[in-house]
Design a protein around this motif. Sequence first.
Motif, PDB file in Angstrom:
ATOM      1  N   SER A  30       0.609  -1.102  -0.162  1.00 30.75           N
ATOM      2  CA  SER A  30       0.236  -0.191   0.062  1.00 30.75           C
ATOM      3  C   SER A  30       0.844   1.262   0.259  1.00 30.75           C
ATOM      4  CB  SER A  30      -1.350   0.121   1.227  1.00 30.75           C
ATOM      5  OG  SER A  30      -0.421   0.387   2.414  1.00 30.75           O
ATOM      6  N   LEU A  31       2.416   1.596  -0.204  1.00 31.17           N
ATOM      7  CA  LEU A  31       3.224   2.430   0.554  1.00 31.17           C
ATOM      8  C   LEU A  31       3.570   2.634  -1.617  1.00 31.17           C
ATOM      9  CD1 LEU A  31       5.083   0.834   3.238  1.00 31.17           C
ATOM     10  CD2 LEU A  31       3.242   2.354   3.237  1.00 31.17           C
ATOM     11  N   SER A  32       3.353   4.140  -1.269  1.00 31.89           N
ATOM     12  CA  SER A  32       4.948   4.411  -2.564  1.00 31.89           C
ATOM     13  C   SER A  32       6.032   4.339  -2.968  1.00 31.89           C
ATOM     14  CB  SER A  32       3.625   6.316  -2.624  1.00 31.89           C
ATOM     15  OG  SER A  32       4.718   6.692  -1.400  1.00 31.89           O
ATOM     16  N   LEU A  33       6.129   4.630  -3.630  1.00 31.02           N
ATOM     17  CA  LEU A  33       7.376   4.713  -4.439  1.00 31.02           C
ATOM     18  C   LEU A  33       8.429   5.087  -3.297  1.00 31.02           C
ATOM     19  CD1 LEU A  33       7.912   4.647  -8.573  1.00 31.02           C
ATOM     20  CD2 LEU A  33       8.096   2.036  -6.441  1.00 31.02           C
ATOM     21  N   ILE A  71      13.630  -6.528   3.658  1.00 32.58           N
ATOM     22  CA  ILE A  71      14.185  -5.691   2.610  1.00 32.58           C
ATOM     23  C   ILE A  71      14.010  -5.705   1.817  1.00 32.58           C
ATOM     24  CG2 ILE A  71      16.376  -4.925   1.349  1.00 32.58           C
ATOM     25  CD1 ILE A  71      17.873  -4.249   4.592  1.00 32.58           C
ATOM     26  N   GLU A  72      13.735  -6.963   1.342  1.00 29.15           N
ATOM     27  CA  GLU A  72      13.573  -8.342   0.135  1.00 29.15           C
ATOM     28  C   GLU A  72      12.138  -8.123  -0.772  1.00 29.15           C
ATOM     29  OE1 GLU A  72      15.826  -9.509  -1.860  1.00 29.15           O
ATOM     30  OE2 GLU A  72      17.869  -9.115  -0.325  1.00 29.15           O
ATOM     31  N   ALA A  73      10.910  -7.397   0.393  1.00 31.34           N
ATOM     32  CA  ALA A  73       9.629  -7.856  -0.351  1.00 31.34           C
ATOM     33  C   ALA A  73       9.922  -6.078   0.051  1.00 31.34           C
ATOM     34  CB  ALA A  73       8.208  -7.697   1.626  1.00 31.34           C
ATOM     35  N   ASN A 116       8.180  -5.102  -3.852  1.00 26.22           N
ATOM     36  CA  ASN A 116       6.845  -4.622  -4.002  1.00 26.22           C
ATOM     37  C   ASN A 116       6.831  -2.487  -4.517  1.00 26.22           C
ATOM     38  OD1 ASN A 116       4.170  -5.131  -2.102  1.00 26.22           O
ATOM     39  ND2 ASN A 116       5.947  -5.417  -0.853  1.00 26.22           N
ATOM     40  N   PHE A 117       8.731  -2.311  -4.997  1.00 29.17           N
ATOM     41  CA  PHE A 117       9.385  -1.371  -5.273  1.00 29.17           C
ATOM     42  C   PHE A 117       8.954  -1.662  -7.163  1.00 29.17           C
ATOM     43  CE2 PHE A 117      12.232   1.609  -7.414  1.00 29.17           C
ATOM     44  CZ  PHE A 117      11.269   2.954  -6.960  1.00 29.17           C
ATOM     45  N   LYS A 165       5.647  -1.568  -8.256  1.00 30.04           N
ATOM     46  CA  LYS A 165       4.573  -0.888  -8.344  1.00 30.04           C
ATOM     47  C   LYS A 165       5.683  -0.164  -9.880  1.00 30.04           C
ATOM     48  CE  LYS A 165       3.342   0.164  -3.985  1.00 30.04           C
ATOM     49  NZ  LYS A 165       1.541   0.417  -4.098  1.00 30.04           N
ATOM     50  N   HIS A 166       6.986   0.198  -9.855  1.00 29.75           N
ATOM     51  CA  HIS A 166       7.956   1.653 -11.047  1.00 29.75           C
ATOM     52  C   HIS A 166       7.344   0.378 -12.192  1.00 29.75           C
ATOM     53  CE1 HIS A 166      10.944   3.587 -12.327  1.00 29.75           C
ATOM     54  NE2 HIS A 166      11.475   2.437 -13.249  1.00 29.75           N
ATOM     55  N   HIS A 167       7.165  -1.141 -12.073  1.00 34.42           N
ATOM     56  CA  HIS A 167       6.905  -1.859 -13.483  1.00 34.42           C
ATOM     57  C   HIS A 167       5.569  -1.564 -13.840  1.00 34.42           C
ATOM     58  CE1 HIS A 167      10.839  -3.472 -14.164  1.00 34.42           C
ATOM     59  NE2 HIS A 167      10.919  -3.980 -12.974  1.00 34.42           N
ATOM     60  N   ALA A 168       4.520  -1.558 -12.799  1.00 36.42           N
ATOM     61  CA  ALA A 168       2.927  -0.481 -13.354  1.00 36.42           C
ATOM     62  C   ALA A 168       2.787   0.977 -13.669  1.00 36.42           C
ATOM     63  CB  ALA A 168       2.660  -1.018 -12.289  1.00 36.42           C
ATOM     64  N   ASP A 169       4.342   1.726 -13.199  1.00 32.90           N
ATOM     65  CA  ASP A 169       4.228   3.106 -13.502  1.00 32.90           C
ATOM     66  C   ASP A 169       4.557   3.225 -15.162  1.00 32.90           C
ATOM     67  OD1 ASP A 169       3.761   5.017 -13.117  1.00 32.90           O
ATOM     68  OD2 ASP A 169       6.046   6.211 -12.693  1.00 32.90           O
ATOM     69  N   ILE A 170       5.572   1.743 -15.405  1.00 34.37           N
ATOM     70  CA  ILE A 170       6.084   2.129 -16.537  1.00 34.37           C
ATOM     71  C   ILE A 170       5.196   1.387 -17.554  1.00 34.37           C
ATOM     72  CG2 ILE A 170       7.989   1.589 -17.630  1.00 34.37           C
ATOM     73  CD1 ILE A 170       9.813   1.638 -15.719  1.00 34.37           C
ATOM     74  N   ASP A 171       4.487   1.193 -17.152  1.00 33.06           N
ATOM     75  CA  ASP A 171       2.906   0.077 -18.030  1.00 33.06           C
ATOM     76  C   ASP A 171       2.566   0.853 -18.058  1.00 33.06           C
ATOM     77  OD1 ASP A 171       4.666  -2.481 -18.324  1.00 33.06           O
ATOM     78  OD2 ASP A 171       3.871  -3.976 -16.772  1.00 33.06           O
TER      79      ASP A 171
END
Length: 189
Positions: A4-7, A30-32, A36-37, A40-46
């Motif tokens: 639920s957190l933003s980048l 950290i791996e989690a 998640n990062f 979210k990042h790839h979803a933003d690029i898509d």
Amino acid sequence: DYSSLSLEELNVQLKLLLDKSNIQKTKERIEAIKVNFYKKHHADIDLRKKEFVEAGGNEEEFIPELNPMEEEFKSLYSVFREKRSELNVNSEKEKQNNLYQKYQIIAKIEQLTNGQESINKTFHDFKELQRHWQEIGIVPQAEVKKLWDSYNYQVEKFYDYVKINKDLRDLDLKKNLESKLELCERAEK
């Protein structure tokens, strides 16, 4: 739950975890955060790619712009990898030290079987060595079998030594008893 957190919030959480002293305990979190990062990042690029195509652009011509959040994340994550690498190096050094200590104990057990002290003191020393053996931490995995084989051999040898000493003592006591009985019989005559 990092989903639920933003980048930006994920970067803040990663920085907080890196500031903690024990990387070993925080590495799963950290791996989690990393999963998640990038989700979210790839979803933003898509999403940006889809908008680019809908605006009339060609999909092959889409070049995602650099995200400063990703650069910050990569920088923070590299700090994590360095700390984890340092931890692994220190862990290996500790395992090698533990291995050395355990071989020292094996050598001391071997010396016990060659000693001339009373069996009670020898057995007490043996128990102390076993207690110390159990207190020592883990050793390199590649050395475990060889180490245990050597340890078990010396322990078995020690118990054989104790048994032989007991048998010899019993034999001495038996001979002493026979000598005393013979002496008593001669005294009675």
